[in-house]
Design a protein around this motif. Structure first.
Motif, PDB file in Angstrom:
ATOM      1  N   GLN A  10       0.833  -1.204   0.000  1.00 44.12           N
ATOM      2  CA  GLN A  10       0.000   0.000   0.000  1.00 44.12           C
ATOM      3  C   GLN A  10       0.870   1.258   0.000  1.00 44.12           C
ATOM      4  O   GLN A  10       0.562   2.227  -0.695  1.00 44.12           O
ATOM      5  N   SER A 151      -7.231   4.898  -1.814  1.00 46.09           N
ATOM      6  CA  SER A 151      -8.391   4.759  -2.683  1.00 46.09           C
ATOM      7  C   SER A 151      -8.871   6.109  -3.194  1.00 46.09           C
ATOM      8  O   SER A 151      -9.114   6.290  -4.390  1.00 46.09           O
ATOM      9  N   ASP A 152      -9.010   7.088  -2.305  1.00 47.42           N
ATOM     10  CA  ASP A 152      -9.488   8.408  -2.705  1.00 47.42           C
ATOM     11  C   ASP A 152      -8.485   9.117  -3.614  1.00 47.42           C
ATOM     12  O   ASP A 152      -8.871   9.790  -4.567  1.00 47.42           O
ATOM     13  N   LYS A 154      -6.271   7.638  -5.590  1.00 46.26           N
ATOM     14  CA  LYS A 154      -6.301   6.929  -6.882  1.00 46.26           C
ATOM     15  C   LYS A 154      -7.500   7.391  -7.683  1.00 46.26           C
ATOM     16  O   LYS A 154      -7.378   7.711  -8.866  1.00 46.26           O
ATOM     17  N   ASN A 155      -8.659   7.484  -7.063  1.00 48.16           N
ATOM     18  CA  ASN A 155      -9.866   7.921  -7.773  1.00 48.16           C
ATOM     19  C   ASN A 155      -9.739   9.357  -8.272  1.00 48.16           C
ATOM     20  O   ASN A 155     -10.202   9.682  -9.354  1.00 48.16           O
TER      21      ASN A 155
END
Length: 159
Positions: A10, A151-152, A154-155
């Motif tokens: 990660q 995640s945020d 990457k989005n």
């Protein structure tokens, strides 16, 4: 796969996505070096030099100073040998409890706490700083930027 390996992966992915984000946001007069001379991302602009270290701490309940001892010591060592270079040191870190986008300076007392660590893993970095006194100068060139989750981030980069 162990949890430690998951966290390491990660961290690498976070560094990659932050690097990609910085490249996409860059202007034509910036030179970006990945895994540069100083840190994970080195950015040279006509106005100066920025050295960015990325750290991802999704599993940490809250920000604790000891979580950043190593990158701060590494940056301190670079600063000691390059005090007049005008390098801006940025620790881009994710801690779930910290508000995304906030910035934080480091206090002299916190630098003194880091330098007084007795942990074996920091002994070499700390001994390399023997005689170094310009903590105030470093503190003026250093900031922590709290980033979004993997995640945020990457989005935000993909979309």
């Amino acid at each position: 796969m162990s949890r430690t390996a998951d966290f390491a992966i990660q961290g690498f992915l976070y560094q990659f996505i932050i690097t990609l984000q910085r490249i996409l946001q860059s202007s034509n007069d910036e030179v970006i070096t990945i895994e540069g001379i100083v840190e994970d991302i080195d950015i040279q602009t006509p106005l100066g030099f920025e050295a960015i270290q990325c750290k991802y701490h999704e599993s940490k309940a809250k920000f604790v100073l000891s979580d950043i001892y190593k990158p701060v010591l590494q940056m301190l060592n670079h600063f000691k040998n390059n005090e007049t270079a005008g390098v801006k040191y940025v620790l881009h870190a994710h801690f779930p409890s910290e508000k995304v986008g906030t910035k934080r300076n480091i206090l002299i007392t916190e630098l003194e706490q880091i330098l007084s660590s007795k942990a074996d893993i920091y002994k070499k970095l700390i001994s390399d700083l023997n005689g170094f006194k310009n903590l105030e100068g470093f503190a003026k060139q250093f900031e922590i930027v709290f980033g979004a989750s993997l995640s945020d981030t990457k989005n935000a980069v993909i979309f």
